[in-house]
Design an enzyme around this catalytic site. Structure first.
Site, short mmCIF file in Angstrom:
data_model
loop_
_atom_site.label_atom_id
_atom_site.label_comp_id
_atom_site.label_asym_id
_atom_site.label_seq_id
_atom_site.Cartn_x
_atom_site.Cartn_y
_atom_site.Cartn_z
N LYS A 276 0.82 -1.22 0.00
CA LYS A 276 0.00 0.00 0.00
C LYS A 276 0.85 1.26 0.00
CE LYS A 276 -4.21 -1.81 0.63
NZ LYS A 276 -5.33 -1.63 -0.29
N SER B 185 -8.92 -0.59 9.10
CA SER B 185 -8.14 -1.01 10.26
C SER B 185 -6.99 -1.90 9.80
CB SER B 185 -9.03 -1.78 11.24
OG SER B 185 -9.60 -2.89 10.59
N ASN C 12 -3.95 -2.65 6.34
CA ASN C 12 -2.73 -2.12 5.74
C ASN C 12 -2.92 -0.72 5.17
OD1 ASN C 12 -1.06 -4.33 6.27
ND2 ASN C 12 -1.84 -5.44 4.50
#
Ligand SMILES: [Zn+2]
Length: 366
Positions: free
Chosen positions: A100, A124, A126
């Protein structure tokens, strides 16, 4: 600099110069970048680290600051598995432990160039951890909405990076509703799913793979949730295709957990199968996305590479993680989907094959 123009995929409205809407103010459609990525080997800036060598493909304004933590240029490691030499792209070695970061680096650079000081996001996982890190780096205050039940190393990462964590009671859908209420008040929703400005960042993985291999692989296998990485890979390979030649670029193969496999259902059973897609429990939490925002574009992009989608049974996930760990790769269960996917398809694919190892085992709680 090559400015890329985003436009609504529904009505064609060009992305506004004022404000950062996460969807089209006219019709509610999704924004995307319709033109090909402007990859030009002569414009690669070797003085820059990691993905910022490909800055000319990002579509950022000339003066935009590179918001970087050293993302990209991840190792490509060969290992003998299933009797074949397979290349593993170690995306879990990015700064926050996941692929990411390629997208977060570009998107926070874009937001900073537009004078944004505060963003909200819902994740919540990556994406939340990565956005929190790059926001800290960019001096942007991030507020991350998470399910009240969320816990674990990824939530800790978000907190440590200084983002405000907002727990929301209820389902994952309730979390999105809460963040959308904030977006309606005018706060920028830096959504990794809706905003298209991170996709050129993911495309850098395609450029790196071909540079590192010195050849064009037959296929690249990656986990698929919202599908940003797959879109980036497909568009990146398309952009780097030698001009004027009809060379087969890599098949892009998306992997989903069978407990929540909308793209696999859509590609194998068509729209009629979509009513049967479940959002079941899966260890592959990073790909549990029942309605991918860019599902249509994703299906077209994967098919354009002659790629396809694969679904993996729950009992094969941890076995895959353990097999990969025995090759020396320490990855989380979502990334481990790739192992069984490889088992399913390896006999159908020519060498060389690349497997994207997307997220670090340090983030795992199982
Ligand atoms: Zn529109």
């Amino acid at each position: 600099m090559n400015l890329l123009t985003a436009a609504c995929t529904n009505c064609g409205r060009v992305y506004p110069l004022d404000g950062i809407p996460y969807k089209c103010p006219s019709c509610g459609g999704v924004f995307d970048i319709p033109q090909p990525l402007p990859y030009d080997a002569n414009q690669i800036d070797s003085s820059q680290p990691g993905i910022w060598r490909y800055r000319h493909t990002f579509g950022l304004p000339d003066g935009a600051e590179a918001v970087s933590l050293g993302e990209g240029n991840t190792p490509l490691q060969w290992a003998e598995v299933m009797g074949r030499q397979v290349a593993f792209k170690c995306e879990y070695l990015n700064p926050t432990g996941s692929f990411k970061d390629r997208g977060s680096s570009v998107i926070t650079g874009y937001l900073k160039s537009r004078g944004v000081h505060e963003v909200v996001e819902d994740s919540s996982g990556n994406a939340g951890a990565s956005l929190a890190a790059y926001s800290a780096r960019a001096g942007i205050q991030a507020r991350i909405f998470v399910p009240a039940s969320a816990s674990g190393p990824k939530l800790k990462q978000i907190e440590y990076f200084g983002a405000d964590v907002v727990p929301v009671q209820g389902s994952r859908g309730d979390v999105t509703c809460a963040v959308l209420k904030e977006a309606e008040k005018g706060i920028v929703y830096a959504s990794h799913a809706y905003l298209p400005f991170n996709i050129p960042g993911y495309a850098t993985a395609a450029y790196e793979i071909i540079e590192q291999m010195g050849t064009i692989p037959s296929a690249v296998i990656a986990p698929c949730g919202q599908g940003g990485l797959l879109l980036g890979l497909a568009r990146g390979f398309d952009a780097i295709r030698p001009s004027g030649k009809s060379i087969q670029m890599p098949k892009v193969i998306g992997v989903q957990a069978r407990a929540c496999a909308p793209m696999w259902v859509l590609s194998t059973a068509g729209m009629t199968g979509m009513g049967f897609v479940t959002e079941g429990q899966t260890l592959a939490e990073g790909v549990k996305v029942k309605n991918p925002v860019r599902g249509d574009a994703l299906l077209r992009a994967v098919k354009s590479t002659q790629g396809f989608f694969v679904a993996v049974d729950e009992e094969d996930i941890l076995r895959g993680r353990d097999e990969l760990a025995r090759c020396g790769f320490y990855i989380e269960p979502t990334s481990a989907l790739a192992w069984n996917a490889l088992e399913q398809v390896i006999d159908k694919l020519a060498d060389p094959i690349v497997v994207m190892l997307t997220g670090s085992g340090y983030k795992s709680t199982v």
